[in-house]
Motif scaffolding. Structure first.
Motif, PDB file in Angstrom:
ATOM      1  N   UNK A 107       0.834  -1.189   0.000  1.00 16.79           N
ATOM      2  CA  UNK A 107       0.000   0.000   0.000  1.00 16.79           C
ATOM      3  C   UNK A 107       0.873   1.245   0.000  1.00 16.79           C
ATOM      4  N   UNK A 108       0.256   2.380  -0.267  1.00 13.33           N
ATOM      5  CA  UNK A 108       0.962   3.661  -0.239  1.00 13.33           C
ATOM      6  C   UNK A 108       0.512   4.434   0.994  1.00 13.33           C
ATOM      7  N   UNK A 109       1.467   5.036   1.690  1.00 17.63           N
ATOM      8  CA  UNK A 109       1.134   5.829   2.860  1.00 17.63           C
ATOM      9  C   UNK A 109       0.686   7.230   2.437  1.00 17.63           C
ATOM     10  N   UNK A 110      -0.454   7.645   2.923  1.00 16.18           N
ATOM     11  CA  UNK A 110      -0.904   9.039   2.911  1.00 16.18           C
ATOM     12  C   UNK A 110      -1.313   9.598   1.540  1.00 16.18           C
ATOM     13  N   UNK A 111      -0.638   9.193   0.490  1.00 16.60           N
ATOM     14  CA  UNK A 111      -0.918   9.830  -0.800  1.00 16.60           C
ATOM     15  C   UNK A 111      -0.710   8.808  -1.907  1.00 16.60           C
ATOM     16  N   UNK A 112      -1.605   8.771  -2.900  1.00 16.21           N
ATOM     17  CA  UNK A 112      -1.496   7.755  -3.962  1.00 16.21           C
ATOM     18  C   UNK A 112      -0.228   7.869  -4.794  1.00 16.21           C
ATOM     19  N   UNK A 113       0.421   9.036  -4.819  1.00 14.34           N
ATOM     20  CA  UNK A 113       1.639   9.187  -5.610  1.00 14.34           C
ATOM     21  C   UNK A 113       2.883   8.717  -4.875  1.00 14.34           C
ATOM     22  N   UNK A 114       2.756   8.401  -3.597  1.00 13.51           N
ATOM     23  CA  UNK A 114       3.915   7.919  -2.843  1.00 13.51           C
ATOM     24  C   UNK A 114       4.251   6.494  -3.258  1.00 13.51           C
ATOM     25  N   UNK A 115       5.524   6.102  -3.128  1.00 10.76           N
ATOM     26  CA  UNK A 115       5.894   4.723  -3.484  1.00 10.76           C
ATOM     27  C   UNK A 115       5.134   3.718  -2.633  1.00 10.76           C
ATOM     28  N   UNK A 116       4.745   2.627  -3.252  1.00 11.14           N
ATOM     29  CA  UNK A 116       4.063   1.571  -2.517  1.00 11.14           C
ATOM     30  C   UNK A 116       5.108   0.779  -1.737  1.00 11.14           C
ATOM     31  N   UNK A 117       4.764   0.430  -0.497  1.00 10.82           N
ATOM     32  CA  UNK A 117       5.700  -0.289   0.363  1.00 10.82           C
ATOM     33  C   UNK A 117       5.015  -1.523   0.929  1.00 10.82           C
ATOM     34  N   UNK A 118       5.789  -2.505   1.362  1.00 11.89           N
ATOM     35  CA  UNK A 118       5.183  -3.713   1.908  1.00 11.89           C
ATOM     36  C   UNK A 118       4.542  -3.463   3.265  1.00 11.89           C
ATOM     37  N   UNK A 119       3.408  -4.095   3.465  1.00 16.10           N
ATOM     38  CA  UNK A 119       2.711  -4.047   4.743  1.00 16.10           C
ATOM     39  C   UNK A 119       2.355  -5.500   5.064  1.00 16.10           C
ATOM     40  N   UNK A 120       3.381  -6.277   5.422  1.00 18.29           N
ATOM     41  CA  UNK A 120       3.279  -7.728   5.406  1.00 18.29           C
ATOM     42  C   UNK A 120       3.676  -8.320   6.748  1.00 18.29           C
ATOM     43  N   UNK A 121       2.922  -9.303   7.198  1.00 17.59           N
ATOM     44  CA  UNK A 121       3.290 -10.130   8.333  1.00 17.59           C
ATOM     45  C   UNK A 121       3.114 -11.586   7.942  1.00 17.59           C
ATOM     46  N   UNK A 122       3.442 -12.509   8.854  1.00 18.23           N
ATOM     47  CA  UNK A 122       3.315 -13.929   8.555  1.00 18.23           C
ATOM     48  C   UNK A 122       2.754 -14.672   9.763  1.00 18.23           C
ATOM     49  N   UNK A 123       1.921 -15.681   9.472  1.00 19.38           N
ATOM     50  CA  UNK A 123       1.436 -16.612  10.481  1.00 19.38           C
ATOM     51  C   UNK A 123       2.011 -17.977  10.155  1.00 19.38           C
ATOM     52  N   UNK A 124       2.611 -18.638  11.164  1.00 24.18           N
ATOM     53  CA  UNK A 124       3.164 -19.976  10.996  1.00 24.18           C
ATOM     54  C   UNK A 124       2.309 -20.952  11.783  1.00 24.18           C
ATOM     55  N   UNK A 125       1.858 -22.025  11.086  1.00 24.75           N
ATOM     56  CA  UNK A 125       1.015 -23.035  11.711  1.00 24.75           C
ATOM     57  C   UNK A 125       1.493 -24.427  11.302  1.00 24.75           C
ATOM     58  N   UNK A 126       1.355 -25.377  12.220  1.00 19.02           N
ATOM     59  CA  UNK A 126       1.601 -26.788  11.925  1.00 19.02           C
ATOM     60  C   UNK A 126       0.589 -27.599  12.722  1.00 19.02           C
ATOM     61  N   UNK A 127       0.115 -28.679  12.153  1.00 18.12           N
ATOM     62  CA  UNK A 127      -0.928 -29.472  12.801  1.00 18.12           C
ATOM     63  C   UNK A 127      -0.473 -29.960  14.175  1.00 18.12           C
ATOM     64  N   UNK A 128      -1.287 -29.703  15.182  1.00 16.93           N
ATOM     65  CA  UNK A 128      -0.987 -30.156  16.527  1.00 16.93           C
ATOM     66  C   UNK A 128       0.033 -29.320  17.267  1.00 16.93           C
ATOM     67  N   UNK A 129       0.508 -28.209  16.646  1.00 14.54           N
ATOM     68  CA  UNK A 129       1.530 -27.357  17.264  1.00 14.54           C
ATOM     69  C   UNK A 129       0.951 -25.956  17.495  1.00 14.54           C
ATOM     70  N   UNK A 130       1.555 -25.174  18.402  1.00 14.37           N
ATOM     71  CA  UNK A 130       1.111 -23.789  18.576  1.00 14.37           C
ATOM     72  C   UNK A 130       1.339 -22.985  17.299  1.00 14.37           C
ATOM     73  N   UNK A 131       0.533 -21.964  17.101  1.00 12.69           N
ATOM     74  CA  UNK A 131       0.688 -21.071  15.949  1.00 12.69           C
ATOM     75  C   UNK A 131       1.264 -19.749  16.422  1.00 12.69           C
ATOM     76  N   UNK A 132       1.947 -19.049  15.509  1.00 12.15           N
ATOM     77  CA  UNK A 132       2.579 -17.780  15.860  1.00 12.15           C
ATOM     78  C   UNK A 132       2.344 -16.763  14.760  1.00 12.15           C
ATOM     79  N   UNK A 133       2.061 -15.527  15.161  1.00  7.89           N
ATOM     80  CA  UNK A 133       1.893 -14.419  14.225  1.00  7.89           C
ATOM     81  C   UNK A 133       3.011 -13.421  14.453  1.00  7.89           C
TER      82      UNK A 133
END
Length: 217
Positions: A107-133
């Protein structure tokens, strides 16, 4: 699941016999010595958070490790001669028995002409194990319910008044504040008061995890 904090927002997550490094950055310490990694996940490409040369050295010592990141960072890595797999919101991928779910969009911060930057996180899951964000920069992402939230205190939403409600909604059992050793004295004072607010929330397990410390869930 074992989680080791390597500084700033850098984590080594050991889950379902896989070793996944999240966000090796220029503020982190000790990740270059890691071996037998299965994957490296990069959630942002801010110049002060990411050093392609150090990551390249890490990958040479971990030939089986795949690199996954947002499309902009993938392009940057390829310009440095590194292979990288672009990740997109809603497109899960597997690291052995671990499912990784990217959260957030470009997404772009504040103004459509600004460079787009990553706004990304990750969730890790495995069957029978705790999950983490690991939110990365996806402070407005919705990961669904998870067991562990790796709360990066340097994220913009870290000091917001809605942050506690956000944590309690998605991770009611365990909460990890990620302490940034390089925060200024002013930052330490500001975030210390913020963290104390979490420690008294009913039903929320508070686990402080500082540089080079590990926790098992």
């Amino acid at each position: 699941m074992r989680v080791t904090h390597l500084g700033h927002a850098c984590l080594l997550v050991e889950l379902a016999d896989r070793r996944v490094l999240v966000d090796p950055g220029s503020f982190s310490a000790g990740f270059e010595q890691l071996r037998e990694l299965d994957a490296v996940l990069v959630t942002h490409n801010h110049a002060d958070h990411f050093d392609p040369e150090r990551v390249a050295a890490l990958l040479r010592d971990n030939p089986r490790a795949s690199v996954h990141t947002d499309p902009l960072t993938a392009e940057k890595l390829r310009a440095e001669g590194l292979d990288a797999v672009p990740t997109r919101h809603g497109e899960d991928f597997a690291v052995g028995d671990v499912t990784v779910s990217p959260v957030g969009e470009l997404h772009a911060f504040n103004h459509p002409d600004m460079p787009r930057i990553p706004n990304v996180g990750v969730v890790l899951r495995a069957e029978g194990e705790p999950s983490i964000f690991h939110p990365g920069d996806a402070y407005d992402g919705e990961p669904g319910a998870v067991d562990v939230l790796a709360h990066p205190l340097s994220a913009p939403w870290a000091a917001s008044r809605d942050s506690i409600a956000f944590v309690c909604r998605i991770a009611p059992r365990v909460f990890i504040p990620i302490h940034d050793a390089l925060l200024s004295e002013v930052g330490h004072r500001m975030y210390a008061g913020h963290v104390e607010q979490f420690s008294g929330v009913d039903g929320l397990t508070y686990v402080p995890l500082r540089d080079a410390e590990s926790a098992t869930f």
